[in-house]
Design a protein around this motif. Structure first.
Motif, PDB file in Angstrom:
ATOM      1  N   ASP A  13       0.826  -1.213   0.000  1.00 52.99           N
ATOM      2  CA  ASP A  13       0.000   0.000   0.000  1.00 52.99           C
ATOM      3  C   ASP A  13       0.854   1.255   0.000  1.00 52.99           C
ATOM      4  O   ASP A  13       0.558   2.222  -0.709  1.00 52.99           O
ATOM      5  CB  ASP A  13      -0.920   0.020   1.228  1.00 52.99           C
ATOM      6  CG  ASP A  13      -1.978  -1.068   1.166  1.00 52.99           C
ATOM      7  OD1 ASP A  13      -2.153  -1.636   0.070  1.00 52.99           O
ATOM      8  OD2 ASP A  13      -2.608  -1.347   2.183  1.00 52.99           O
ATOM      9  N   TYR A  14       1.903   1.259   0.819  1.00 49.83           N
ATOM     10  CA  TYR A  14       2.751   2.445   0.912  1.00 49.83           C
ATOM     11  C   TYR A  14       3.365   2.786  -0.438  1.00 49.83           C
ATOM     12  O   TYR A  14       3.395   3.947  -0.858  1.00 49.83           O
ATOM     13  CB  TYR A  14       3.871   2.231   1.940  1.00 49.83           C
ATOM     14  CG  TYR A  14       3.401   1.818   3.307  1.00 49.83           C
ATOM     15  CD1 TYR A  14       2.290   2.399   3.896  1.00 49.83           C
ATOM     16  CD2 TYR A  14       4.094   0.855   4.040  1.00 49.83           C
ATOM     17  CE1 TYR A  14       1.867   2.032   5.158  1.00 49.83           C
ATOM     18  CE2 TYR A  14       3.681   0.475   5.308  1.00 49.83           C
ATOM     19  CZ  TYR A  14       2.566   1.063   5.866  1.00 49.83           C
ATOM     20  OH  TYR A  14       2.146   0.697   7.112  1.00 49.83           O
ATOM     21  N   TYR A  65       0.769   4.223  -2.856  1.00 50.05           N
ATOM     22  CA  TYR A  65       0.440   5.623  -2.565  1.00 50.05           C
ATOM     23  C   TYR A  65       1.446   6.580  -3.211  1.00 50.05           C
ATOM     24  O   TYR A  65       1.070   7.561  -3.860  1.00 50.05           O
ATOM     25  CB  TYR A  65       0.432   5.867  -1.049  1.00 50.05           C
ATOM     26  CG  TYR A  65      -0.677   5.189  -0.299  1.00 50.05           C
ATOM     27  CD1 TYR A  65      -1.866   4.838  -0.924  1.00 50.05           C
ATOM     28  CD2 TYR A  65      -0.538   4.894   1.047  1.00 50.05           C
ATOM     29  CE1 TYR A  65      -2.882   4.212  -0.226  1.00 50.05           C
ATOM     30  CE2 TYR A  65      -1.554   4.258   1.760  1.00 50.05           C
ATOM     31  CZ  TYR A  65      -2.718   3.916   1.117  1.00 50.05           C
ATOM     32  OH  TYR A  65      -3.714   3.295   1.812  1.00 50.05           O
ATOM     33  N   ARG A  94       1.100  12.821  -0.522  1.00 49.62           N
ATOM     34  CA  ARG A  94       0.810  11.526   0.104  1.00 49.62           C
ATOM     35  C   ARG A  94       1.771  11.150   1.225  1.00 49.62           C
ATOM     36  O   ARG A  94       1.509  10.189   1.949  1.00 49.62           O
ATOM     37  CB  ARG A  94       0.867  10.418  -0.965  1.00 49.62           C
ATOM     38  CG  ARG A  94      -0.087  10.599  -2.132  1.00 49.62           C
ATOM     39  CD  ARG A  94      -1.523  10.301  -1.725  1.00 49.62           C
ATOM     40  NE  ARG A  94      -2.435  10.411  -2.861  1.00 49.62           N
ATOM     41  CZ  ARG A  94      -2.736   9.391  -3.672  1.00 49.62           C
ATOM     42  NH1 ARG A  94      -2.162   8.220  -3.478  1.00 49.62           N
ATOM     43  NH2 ARG A  94      -3.580   9.552  -4.667  1.00 49.62           N
ATOM     44  N   VAL A 111       1.270   8.305   4.310  1.00 47.73           N
ATOM     45  CA  VAL A 111       2.069   7.079   4.396  1.00 47.73           C
ATOM     46  C   VAL A 111       2.743   6.977   5.756  1.00 47.73           C
ATOM     47  O   VAL A 111       2.697   5.927   6.424  1.00 47.73           O
ATOM     48  CB  VAL A 111       3.113   7.038   3.264  1.00 47.73           C
ATOM     49  CG1 VAL A 111       4.110   5.912   3.484  1.00 47.73           C
ATOM     50  CG2 VAL A 111       2.425   6.881   1.913  1.00 47.73           C
ATOM     51  N   THR A 145       0.142   6.438   8.597  1.00 45.41           N
ATOM     52  CA  THR A 145      -0.393   5.077   8.592  1.00 45.41           C
ATOM     53  C   THR A 145       0.627   4.087   9.134  1.00 45.41           C
ATOM     54  O   THR A 145       0.306   3.227   9.960  1.00 45.41           O
ATOM     55  CB  THR A 145      -0.807   4.667   7.169  1.00 45.41           C
ATOM     56  OG1 THR A 145      -1.765   5.600   6.666  1.00 45.41           O
ATOM     57  CG2 THR A 145      -1.400   3.275   7.157  1.00 45.41           C
ATOM     58  N   GLY A 146       1.875   4.196   8.660  1.00 40.45           N
ATOM     59  CA  GLY A 146       2.918   3.284   9.120  1.00 40.45           C
ATOM     60  C   GLY A 146       3.171   3.389  10.611  1.00 40.45           C
ATOM     61  O   GLY A 146       3.279   2.379  11.313  1.00 40.45           O
ATOM     62  N   ASN A 149       8.711  -1.268   5.833  1.00 43.09           N
ATOM     63  CA  ASN A 149       7.978  -1.123   4.572  1.00 43.09           C
ATOM     64  C   ASN A 149       7.680   0.344   4.282  1.00 43.09           C
ATOM     65  O   ASN A 149       7.749   0.786   3.127  1.00 43.09           O
ATOM     66  CB  ASN A 149       6.664  -1.911   4.631  1.00 43.09           C
ATOM     67  CG  ASN A 149       6.823  -3.334   4.142  1.00 43.09           C
ATOM     68  OD1 ASN A 149       7.482  -3.592   3.147  1.00 43.09           O
ATOM     69  ND2 ASN A 149       6.229  -4.273   4.860  1.00 43.09           N
ATOM     70  N   MET A 150       7.343   1.093   5.332  1.00 40.85           N
ATOM     71  CA  MET A 150       7.106   2.527   5.164  1.00 40.85           C
ATOM     72  C   MET A 150       8.378   3.224   4.689  1.00 40.85           C
ATOM     73  O   MET A 150       8.345   4.030   3.744  1.00 40.85           O
ATOM     74  CB  MET A 150       6.640   3.136   6.486  1.00 40.85           C
ATOM     75  CG  MET A 150       6.425   4.644   6.440  1.00 40.85           C
ATOM     76  SD  MET A 150       6.244   5.342   8.089  1.00 40.85           S
ATOM     77  CE  MET A 150       7.920   5.159   8.729  1.00 40.85           C
ATOM     78  N   ALA A 196       9.150   2.491   1.075  1.00 42.52           N
ATOM     79  CA  ALA A 196       8.321   3.222   0.111  1.00 42.52           C
ATOM     80  C   ALA A 196       8.796   4.651  -0.088  1.00 42.52           C
ATOM     81  O   ALA A 196       8.664   5.198  -1.195  1.00 42.52           O
ATOM     82  CB  ALA A 196       6.864   3.213   0.573  1.00 42.52           C
TER      83      ALA A 196
END
Length: 229
Positions: A139-140, A143, A169, A173, A176-177, A209-210, A213
């Motif tokens: 998802d990251y 985005y 964005r 990101v 959310t992370g 993962n964040m 990205a």
């Protein structure tokens, strides 16, 4: 004479169990024992004597570990295959798809290295965590890259497209992370080892993962969309 009520032999004395008491139930210990037993069986088995791997807690664990080990590669192929196809359909670009998948693969490899470092065994309960990290981590990248790809297709430079993608964005990101990571990090304090291990792995995968990205993906974009000088 050993009575049959002891459970150490059957009615006609044709079967007798051999019990092994292990120091722990770690995968390495179980694999060592199973390998040794198979070696002894191969050497001593004959028409009158046959060694069989029985059940018991360790026997069940050994069978489970073998099944998990065999399922790991197909599961990862299915997960990455689904991500690859869906990203290819969404972006309609092989470069964009590869730019999304490479950070996911790097994070998955680092997560498995962390499991080895922290002595977290690969089991039925931990195997889905890697797939979960891929599913959430993609998802990251989507985005960031969805915003960048629109601007890149309009001829904007990679650096400027990345800057504007972060403006539009980036905060979503990062927020959310961090929210996901902070939520599962509370599992560190659980008295259950499984829950504590899951808290460590999930927190690691959400955060890394964040970072992948917003760091690795733009670096790949700078390579893939480099303009000829």
């Amino acid at each position: 004479q050993v009575p049959t009520t002891s459970g150490l032999l059957n009615g006609n004395c044709s079967v007798m169990p051999v019990y092994l008491f292990l120091k722990d139930h770690k995968a390495n210990t179980i694999n060592t024992v199973v390998t040794k037993v198979k070696a002894v069986a191969a050497e001593l088995n004959n028409d009158e004597l046959s060694f069989k791997l029985a059940s018991g807690p360790v026997g069940v664990m050994a069978a489970t570990n073998e099944a998990v080990s065999e399922a790991q590669l197909p599961m990862m192929i299915y997960v990455y295959g689904a991500v690859f196809i869906l990203c290819l359909i969404s972006f309609k670009s092989l470069k964009a798809t590869v730019a999304v998948i490479i950070p996911l693969y790097v994070v998955s490899t680092l997560a498995q290295a962390l499991m080895t470092l922290l002595d977290i065994g690969l089991a039925v309960s931990t195997l889905p965590v890697i797939a979960l990290g891929v599913g959430i981590g993609v998802d990251y990248g989507i985005y960031i890259l969805s915003t960048m790809s629109n601007k890149l297709s309009n001829g904007m430079a990679v650096q400027q497209a990345y800057f504007e993608a972060l403006v539009e964005r980036g905060s979503a990101v990062i927020f959310t992370g961090l929210t996901l990571a902070i939520g599962v990090s509370t599992w560190f304090f659980s008295a259950l080892k499984f829950q504590m291990d899951m808290g460590i792995l999930l927190t690691f995968m959400f955060l890394v993962n964040m970072l992948g990205a917003i760091i690795i993906l733009p670096a790949l974009a700078a390579v893939f969309w480099r303009k000829p000088s």
